[in-house]
Design an enzyme around this catalytic site. Structure first.
Site, PDB file in Angstrom:
ATOM      1  N   GLY A   1     -19.980  -0.998   5.973  1.00 26.84           N
ATOM      2  CA  GLY A   1     -18.541  -1.155   5.849  1.00 26.84           C
ATOM      3  C   GLY A   1     -17.785  -0.167   6.722  1.00 26.84           C
ATOM      4  O   GLY A   1     -17.944   1.044   6.598  1.00 26.84           O
TER       5      GLY A   1
ATOM      6  N   GLN B   1     -19.551  -5.120   9.483  1.00 30.86           N
ATOM      7  CA  GLN B   1     -18.725  -5.432   8.320  1.00 30.86           C
ATOM      8  C   GLN B   1     -17.434  -4.624   8.382  1.00 30.86           C
ATOM      9  O   GLN B   1     -17.458  -3.393   8.469  1.00 30.86           O
ATOM     10  CB  GLN B   1     -19.461  -5.108   7.024  1.00 30.86           C
ATOM     11  CG  GLN B   1     -18.665  -5.565   5.791  1.00 30.86           C
ATOM     12  CD  GLN B   1     -19.247  -5.055   4.493  1.00 30.86           C
ATOM     13  OE1 GLN B   1     -19.194  -3.874   4.206  1.00 30.86           O
ATOM     14  NE2 GLN B   1     -19.809  -5.958   3.696  1.00 30.86           N
TER      15      GLN B   1
ATOM     16  N   HIS C   1     -15.175  -7.935   4.616  1.00 33.88           N
ATOM     17  CA  HIS C   1     -15.609  -7.517   3.278  1.00 33.88           C
ATOM     18  C   HIS C   1     -14.521  -7.910   2.275  1.00 33.88           C
ATOM     19  O   HIS C   1     -13.537  -7.210   2.091  1.00 33.88           O
ATOM     20  CB  HIS C   1     -15.841  -6.010   3.252  1.00 33.88           C
ATOM     21  CG  HIS C   1     -16.698  -5.547   2.106  1.00 33.88           C
ATOM     22  ND1 HIS C   1     -17.059  -6.370   1.068  1.00 33.88           N
ATOM     23  CD2 HIS C   1     -17.269  -4.338   1.844  1.00 33.88           C
ATOM     24  CE1 HIS C   1     -17.813  -5.680   0.207  1.00 33.88           C
ATOM     25  NE2 HIS C   1     -17.956  -4.450   0.666  1.00 33.88           N
TER      26      HIS C   1
ATOM     27  N   HIS D   1     -16.423  -6.888  -4.071  1.00 37.12           N
ATOM     28  CA  HIS D   1     -16.589  -5.588  -4.735  1.00 37.12           C
ATOM     29  C   HIS D   1     -15.315  -4.770  -4.870  1.00 37.12           C
ATOM     30  O   HIS D   1     -15.347  -3.546  -4.891  1.00 37.12           O
ATOM     31  CB  HIS D   1     -17.659  -4.771  -4.007  1.00 37.12           C
ATOM     32  CG  HIS D   1     -18.940  -5.507  -3.851  1.00 37.12           C
ATOM     33  ND1 HIS D   1     -19.833  -5.265  -2.840  1.00 37.12           N
ATOM     34  CD2 HIS D   1     -19.488  -6.520  -4.562  1.00 37.12           C
ATOM     35  CE1 HIS D   1     -20.862  -6.081  -2.935  1.00 37.12           C
ATOM     36  NE2 HIS D   1     -20.670  -6.859  -3.980  1.00 37.12           N
TER      37      HIS D   1
ATOM     38  N   TYR E   1     -12.626  -4.393  -2.831  1.00 38.18           N
ATOM     39  CA  TYR E   1     -11.910  -3.829  -1.686  1.00 38.18           C
ATOM     40  C   TYR E   1     -10.672  -4.677  -1.371  1.00 38.18           C
ATOM     41  O   TYR E   1     -10.396  -5.660  -2.042  1.00 38.18           O
ATOM     42  CB  TYR E   1     -12.867  -3.654  -0.514  1.00 38.18           C
ATOM     43  CG  TYR E   1     -13.954  -2.663  -0.858  1.00 38.18           C
ATOM     44  CD1 TYR E   1     -13.646  -1.326  -1.108  1.00 38.18           C
ATOM     45  CD2 TYR E   1     -15.279  -3.064  -1.022  1.00 38.18           C
ATOM     46  CE1 TYR E   1     -14.622  -0.416  -1.484  1.00 38.18           C
ATOM     47  CE2 TYR E   1     -16.264  -2.156  -1.399  1.00 38.18           C
ATOM     48  CZ  TYR E   1     -15.926  -0.832  -1.638  1.00 38.18           C
ATOM     49  OH  TYR E   1     -16.895   0.059  -2.023  1.00 38.18           O
TER      50      TYR E   1
ATOM     51  N   GLY F   1     -29.232 -10.008  -3.417  1.00 37.54           N
ATOM     52  CA  GLY F   1     -29.263  -9.609  -4.820  1.00 37.54           C
ATOM     53  C   GLY F   1     -30.609  -9.154  -5.313  1.00 37.54           C
ATOM     54  O   GLY F   1     -31.162  -9.736  -6.241  1.00 37.54           O
TER      55      GLY F   1
END
Length: 361
Positions: free
Chosen positions: A57, A99, A176, A179, A181, A294
């Site tokens: 990120g 990302q 992104h 989560h 952001y 995952g």
């Protein structure tokens, strides 16, 4: 014909050497004013055996540097220093996306450069605490609620960052939108209580990220733009299951019509059955390349590919201690144990010092 994890895969206009992706991993090694460095280039070059690396990120804006020691991509110096990593990967035949992660309200003023500020869709603080450079753990502050004009300017920051990424030699970019952001903050009602065109309805709450996608496609081409989403993650705990389903099904339909190169589904948190049911519906709605991530094993990854639940499988933590993860999988070699002690640091310890597997005769 059944698909194999080690087969080549055509992603847009690039050919991947296999169907294994390296997930973006925040490693906090940009220790000199958020500037990428040779150590990071060594790290990514070591892992070039992945079919696709999605680099960590990286903020498209000074306002998005909410964590300590994360890299940026918003000026010419970032372009020049990120080239070290793209060249390291390409020299070994790998492919690498970047990302783009704007932390939004998941930030603290002590972590931001001079003149930057903590921003969000609305003036609603993220619950919990964040580590800072100088103040230790601190509660998340209430962010500045972005004006409509500031939202549009932020969209342009993302688009400009995508252009910079191309100049740095990346094969594409990933937005992104997972989560918690900034793009995810616009999508969720718990963090977005706006009354302008970017708040209220599902269409309005998705507008921010969709305008980023549209701007990037116009600037660098749809075959170079992907997105990461994480429905039913910890960021959605205040949303109703029905709303999460409706929101992400709408988003998948829009992304499909725009034709971006991939959607990356991230599984974090509970193994909620509703999450995986939604994944099935997103697979049906979005016709492009689907990446899922995952905590897969080699066996479960191959099963997902064989059953056509996804086109690429992303591995994260196992790539940390196994720079040669693909070769270990291919040859049945054991994986190094996960050792969290060195995951975050200031040097190569726990970062670039993991050995490649040595075959004993």
């Amino acid at each position: 014909m059944s698909k194999n994890l080690f087969d080549t895969y055509q992603l847009g206009n690039i050919t991947l050497n296999n169907s294994i992706a390296m997930a973006p991993l925040t490693r906090c090694r940009a220790i000199d004013n958020n500037i990428p460095n040779p150590l990071m280039a060594t790290y990514y070059g070591q892992r070039a055996g992945a079919g696709l690396i999605i680099a960590e990120g990286t903020s498209p804006s000074p306002d998005g540097l909410g964590y300590t020691n994360i890299p940026g991509m918003f000026n010419e110096q970032h372009v020049a220093t990120w080239k070290l990593s793209t060249e390291a990967v390409h020299s070994k035949g790998g492919k690498i996306f970047l990302q783009l992660m704007h932390t939004g309200r998941i930030a603290h003023a002590d972590n931001l450069p001079e003149g930057a500020r903590v921003v969000g869709a609305s003036a609603i603080a993220q619950p919990g605490e964040i580590s800072t450079y100088n103040l230790g753990k601190q509660p998340y502050p209430t962010p500045h609620a972005m004006s409509t004009e500031e939202v549009k300017a932020c969209i342009e920051e993302f688009v400009q960052s995508a252009k910079y990424s191309m100049a740095a030699g990346f094969d594409g970019v990933e937005i992104h939108c997972a989560h918690g952001y900034l793009p995810n903050q616009f999508i969720n009602t718990a963090s977005n209580q706006r009354t302008d065109e970017y708040g209220g309805s599902i269409e309005n709450r998705c507008r921010f990220v969709l305008e980023i996608v549209q701007g990037m496609i116009a600037a660098i081409g749809a075959e170079k733009v992907g997105i990461r989403i994480s429905p039913f993650s910890y960021a959605d705990t205040k949303e109703t299951p029905a709303l999460v389903n409706e929101t992400y099904q709408y988003l998948a339909q829009q992304l499909n019509s725009l034709g971006l190169v991939y959607v990356h589904l991230s599984h974090m948190g509970e193994a909620n059955p509703a999450k995986f049911e939604l994944w099935k519906s997103l697979r049906a709605l979005y016709k492009g390349t689907l990446i899922i991530c995952g905590d897969f094993t080699l066996e479960t990854a191959q099963e997902a590919i064989t059953q056509n639940r996804a086109d690429l499988i992303a591995f994260g933590r196992d790539f940390i201690g196994n720079p040669d993860l693909v070769e270990r999988f291919k040859n049945g070699w054991p994986l190094a144990e996960r050792n969290r002690n060195g995951w975050y640091g200031m040097d190569g310890k726990g970062y670039t010092d993991y050995p490649f597997y040595q075959v004993t005769v």
